[in-house]
Design a protein around this motif. Sequence first.
Motif, PDB file in Angstrom:
ATOM      1  N   ARG A  63       0.815  -1.209   0.000  1.00  0.00           N
ATOM      2  CA  ARG A  63       0.000   0.000   0.000  1.00  0.00           C
ATOM      3  C   ARG A  63       0.854   1.267   0.000  1.00  0.00           C
ATOM      4  N   VAL A 117      -7.973  -3.811  -2.120  1.00  0.00           N
ATOM      5  CA  VAL A 117      -9.106  -2.909  -1.907  1.00  0.00           C
ATOM      6  C   VAL A 117      -8.628  -1.461  -1.898  1.00  0.00           C
ATOM      7  N   ASP A 118      -9.270  -0.639  -2.691  1.00  0.00           N
ATOM      8  CA  ASP A 118      -9.002   0.801  -2.777  1.00  0.00           C
ATOM      9  C   ASP A 118      -7.665   1.150  -3.437  1.00  0.00           C
ATOM     10  N   LEU A 119      -6.945   0.154  -3.947  1.00  0.00           N
ATOM     11  CA  LEU A 119      -5.692   0.443  -4.636  1.00  0.00           C
ATOM     12  C   LEU A 119      -5.951   0.553  -6.145  1.00  0.00           C
TER      13      LEU A 119
END
Length: 257
Positions: A27, A51-53
């Motif tokens: 991340r 997730v969300d990357l």
Amino acid sequence: MTPFVSLENRTIIVTGAAQGIGQAATRMAIGLGANVVAVDMNEKGLAQTAVDLPAAQLMTVAGSVVDAALAERTVREAVARFGGLHGLVNNAGITRPAMIEKMKAEEWQQVIDVHLTGSFYWLQAAGRQMLAQARAGDTTGGSVIQISSDAGRKGSVGQINYAAAKAGMLGMTMTAAREWGKYSIRANSVCFGVVETPMTEVVRGEKFRDNMLAQIPLGRWSSPEEAVRAVCFLLSDAASYITGQHIAVNGGFHISL
């Protein structure tokens, strides 16, 4: 102003990326501009890491690090997708604790295989690609980070397999630094103390907590996000003259010359 630590236009492989340190490193590296190839046996965990990357900067690979063919294939696929390879974080790990006289042969071998042999496979595969790029005239260089441990420098009661493997990773780091320095490929180890990950749940538990904290001058554990700042620093050009070193990120748990 150019950021002090930037991973723009870099492609980095992170093993053990489904949780803890590997997930945090993935991340943070993406946040600093890198493309990341996240490797782990845990497909569900990889999905959670993603997730969300931004999908354009992330490639996930499910499989065991103790698979030399997977390492070679992953490097080829990373280069095909992102155009090159510039870093490796050898982070995947397991524990199989037992006192020396009670440790089973398979408990010894499983830990050695994942930490030491697995790290060698990925170091070799990534190194071959970075060497090929350098010999072809690419001056970007590369950076290898071995996630070791204080256990590899001071021993660890009930974990002779883990301590031996982590000590072996230090030798691997120094050898790679000596062989590859002339190609601007750096190799360093990061030795963690107690980071808040699933692997350290036992030592952070009620039975060992007070004794462990008493040995840490800063008096607390590290979060994964705090711990991996050193990893991303070493991956970046901010650490361009650092190689062959073992950087302690441990709150003072182990202090040496």
